[in-house]
Scaffold this active site. Structure first.
Site, PDB file in Angstrom:
ATOM      1  N   LYS A  66     -59.314 -68.618 -15.911  1.00  0.00           N
ATOM      2  CA  LYS A  66     -59.373 -69.340 -14.623  1.00  0.00           C
ATOM      3  C   LYS A  66     -60.805 -69.484 -14.083  1.00  0.00           C
ATOM      4  O   LYS A  66     -61.135 -70.509 -13.497  1.00  0.00           O
ATOM      5  CB  LYS A  66     -58.471 -68.666 -13.586  1.00  0.00           C
ATOM      6  CG  LYS A  66     -56.985 -68.914 -13.832  1.00  0.00           C
ATOM      7  CD  LYS A  66     -56.152 -68.344 -12.703  1.00  0.00           C
ATOM      8  CE  LYS A  66     -54.715 -68.833 -12.775  1.00  0.00           C
ATOM      9  NZ  LYS A  66     -53.946 -68.460 -11.584  1.00  0.00           N
ATOM     10  N   ASN A  87     -56.855 -73.386 -11.730  1.00  0.00           N
ATOM     11  CA  ASN A  87     -55.642 -73.268 -12.554  1.00  0.00           C
ATOM     12  C   ASN A  87     -55.202 -74.625 -13.102  1.00  0.00           C
ATOM     13  O   ASN A  87     -54.241 -74.711 -13.847  1.00  0.00           O
ATOM     14  CB  ASN A  87     -54.502 -72.614 -11.756  1.00  0.00           C
ATOM     15  CG  ASN A  87     -53.908 -73.554 -10.723  1.00  0.00           C
ATOM     16  OD1 ASN A  87     -54.569 -74.487 -10.270  1.00  0.00           O
ATOM     17  ND2 ASN A  87     -52.668 -73.321 -10.349  1.00  0.00           N
ATOM     18  N   ASP A 104     -52.798 -73.056  -6.605  1.00  0.00           N
ATOM     19  CA  ASP A 104     -52.056 -71.839  -6.226  1.00  0.00           C
ATOM     20  C   ASP A 104     -51.921 -71.714  -4.706  1.00  0.00           C
ATOM     21  O   ASP A 104     -50.880 -71.291  -4.206  1.00  0.00           O
ATOM     22  CB  ASP A 104     -52.742 -70.589  -6.784  1.00  0.00           C
ATOM     23  CG  ASP A 104     -52.573 -70.459  -8.293  1.00  0.00           C
ATOM     24  OD1 ASP A 104     -51.564 -70.949  -8.822  1.00  0.00           O
ATOM     25  OD2 ASP A 104     -53.456 -69.867  -8.943  1.00  0.00           O
ATOM     26  N   ASN A 153     -55.934 -52.856  -0.327  1.00  0.00           N
ATOM     27  CA  ASN A 153     -55.936 -52.742  -1.786  1.00  0.00           C
ATOM     28  C   ASN A 153     -56.180 -51.304  -2.172  1.00  0.00           C
ATOM     29  O   ASN A 153     -56.929 -50.594  -1.505  1.00  0.00           O
ATOM     30  CB  ASN A 153     -57.029 -53.634  -2.394  1.00  0.00           C
ATOM     31  CG  ASN A 153     -56.785 -53.889  -3.863  1.00  0.00           C
ATOM     32  OD1 ASN A 153     -55.663 -54.239  -4.235  1.00  0.00           O
ATOM     33  ND2 ASN A 153     -57.785 -53.688  -4.702  1.00  0.00           N
TER      34      ASN A 153
HETATM   35  P1  ATR Z   1     -53.960 -60.928 -10.368  1.00  0.00           P
HETATM   36  O1  ATR Z   1     -55.179 -61.679 -10.783  1.00  0.00           O
HETATM   37  O2  ATR Z   1     -52.693 -61.456 -10.996  1.00  0.00           O
HETATM   38  O3  ATR Z   1     -53.825 -60.767  -8.885  1.00  0.00           O
HETATM   39  P2  ATR Z   1     -55.187 -58.344 -10.865  1.00  0.00           P
HETATM   40  O4  ATR Z   1     -56.518 -58.898 -10.605  1.00  0.00           O
HETATM   41  O5  ATR Z   1     -55.075 -57.429 -12.023  1.00  0.00           O
HETATM   42  O6  ATR Z   1     -54.093 -59.479 -11.058  1.00  0.00           O
HETATM   43  O7  ATR Z   1     -54.640 -57.614  -9.556  1.00  0.00           O
HETATM   44  C1  ATR Z   1     -53.533 -56.826  -9.543  1.00  0.00           C
HETATM   45  C2  ATR Z   1     -53.380 -56.230  -8.144  1.00  0.00           C
HETATM   46  O8  ATR Z   1     -52.330 -55.258  -8.172  1.00  0.00           O
HETATM   47  C3  ATR Z   1     -54.641 -55.490  -7.665  1.00  0.00           C
HETATM   48  O9  ATR Z   1     -54.736 -55.646  -6.276  1.00  0.00           O
HETATM   49  C4  ATR Z   1     -54.316 -54.043  -8.052  1.00  0.00           C
HETATM   50  O10 ATR Z   1     -55.008 -53.071  -7.309  1.00  0.00           O
HETATM   51  P3  ATR Z   1     -56.439 -52.531  -7.842  1.00  0.00           P
HETATM   52  O11 ATR Z   1     -57.441 -53.581  -7.467  1.00  0.00           O
HETATM   53  O12 ATR Z   1     -56.635 -51.267  -7.124  1.00  0.00           O
HETATM   54  O13 ATR Z   1     -56.288 -52.373  -9.333  1.00  0.00           O
HETATM   55  C5  ATR Z   1     -52.836 -54.004  -7.707  1.00  0.00           C
HETATM   56  N1  ATR Z   1     -52.148 -52.893  -8.368  1.00  0.00           N
HETATM   57  C6  ATR Z   1     -51.784 -52.816  -9.657  1.00  0.00           C
HETATM   58  N2  ATR Z   1     -51.163 -51.624  -9.893  1.00  0.00           N
HETATM   59  C7  ATR Z   1     -51.158 -50.940  -8.709  1.00  0.00           C
HETATM   60  C8  ATR Z   1     -50.658 -49.643  -8.289  1.00  0.00           C
HETATM   61  N3  ATR Z   1     -50.036 -48.814  -9.154  1.00  0.00           N
HETATM   62  N4  ATR Z   1     -50.837 -49.291  -6.984  1.00  0.00           N
HETATM   63  C9  ATR Z   1     -51.444 -50.127  -6.104  1.00  0.00           C
HETATM   64  N5  ATR Z   1     -51.933 -51.356  -6.442  1.00  0.00           N
HETATM   65  C10 ATR Z   1     -51.802 -51.759  -7.724  1.00  0.00           C
END
Ligand code: ATR
Length: 279
Positions: A66, A87, A104, A153
């Site tokens: 992306k 996208n 999106d 986050n």
């Molecule tokens: P996308 O681009 O699809 O949004 P990503 O960049 O991998 O995917 O983001 C995933 C989100 O889910 C992030 O906000 C991630 O938090 P971190 O930045 O701390 O990694 C969140 N996430 C994934 N697993 C998590 C968990 N077990 N607890 C809390 N947040 C989680």
């Protein structure tokens, strides 16, 4: 022939072909096609050559391309530029110039417009997650006129990008302070992968939420995530995440093939059946 694509390294799991092929059939566009093409990071330069050779009218771009798609384009929509990712690509039929778009944010807003149109009257949002999906969603929420977006986050430093790019209406909050935002939030969005099949649920108590809170989740497998079930049990308005996927496909289809397609219950049922879920 007008060929369009979705590229990504895991694109065999994409539902975009089901959506676009349904519309191609529905609108009887016999000279149009849409296919998923697996393109890894190593293959992206070769794919760019194909794009510039005029083989395609455009297509969708997903993980991990992306940001690259935005960078390689000759022109960028202001929305894609603001979100920092594309996208959707369009290739000019006259000079093969590539333009980059991001649908999106549109898809997110159109899904809420359809499921809970009163969302546009809200002023305060609570967004969970600060990954790629959150960028488009925070952009859409601010575009709709929200005055405060509390952004939580797990890794708080990832919220910096949002304040730098979208300004002080974005207020980073600690992950364990989320429940404190509920009495004032008009809209709550889960953009994390929590609640997705195979992942732990999003464990948040909604009992202090405003009774008019609208809850939406970008996770749509399962369709009724734990968060959505809990929101429903608390009498809150919910909008599931499948609609965002369906609506984000509309502008791309229109730009490539010249017909503005409709998101219908029939399409939703088709994609749900493909997901192996039930409505
Ligand atoms: P996308 O681009 O699809 O949004 P990503 O960049 O991998 O995917 O983001 C995933 C989100 O889910 C992030 O906000 C991630 O938090 P971190 O930045 O701390 O990694 C969140 N996430 C994934 N697993 C998590 C968990 N077990 N607890 C809390 N947040 C989680």
């Amino acid at each position: 022939m007008k060929h369009a694509f979705v590229i990504g390294d895991q694109v065999q799991h994409s539902r975009s072909p089901v959506i676009h092929q349904h519309w191609i059939k529905k609108y009887k566009l016999a000279n149009c096609s849409y296919e998923a093409i697996v393109v890894t990071r190593d293959d992206i330069e070769d794919f760019e050559s194909r794009l510039r050779s005029g083989e395609f009218v455009g297509g969708n771009v997903t993980i991990p391309h992306k940001e690259t798609a935005l960078a390689l384009a000759d022109e960028r929509s202001s929305t894609a530029q603001a979100i920092g990712a594309a996208n959707t690509l369009i290739v000019s039929e006259t000079n093969q110039k590539v333009s980059a778009h991001n649908t999106d944010a549109y898809g997110f807003a159109a899904n809420l417009d359809s499921g809970a149109p009163q969302w546009r009257n809200g002023k305060t949002a609570l967004v969970l997650g600060a990954g790629g999906a959150a960028r488009a969603i925070v952009y859409a929420v601010l575009e709709a006129g929200y005055e405060r977006v509390a952004l939580a986050n797990r890794t708080l430093s990832r919220t910096d990008w949002f304040v730098e790019n979208f300004g002080a209406k974005v207020v980073p909050i600690a992950w364990d302070a989320v429940e404190n935002e509920l009495p004032s939030a008009d809209l709550m969005v889960n953009t994390t992968s929590l609640g997705m099949e195979g992942n732990p649920p999003l464990d948040i108590c909604l009992k202090n939420a405003k009774e008019t809170l609208i809850v939406t989740d970008i996770v749509y497998v399962p369709l009724q995530t734990d968060l959505m079930q809990r929101a429903t049990a608390n009498g809150l308005t919910t909008v599931d995440g499948l609609g965002m996927l369906l609506h984000q496909a509309v502008p791309g289809f229109e730009m490539w093939f010249g017909v503005r397609p409709e998101v219908t219950p029939e399409l939703r049922a088709l994609v749900l059946a493909d997901l192996g879920a039930t409505a």
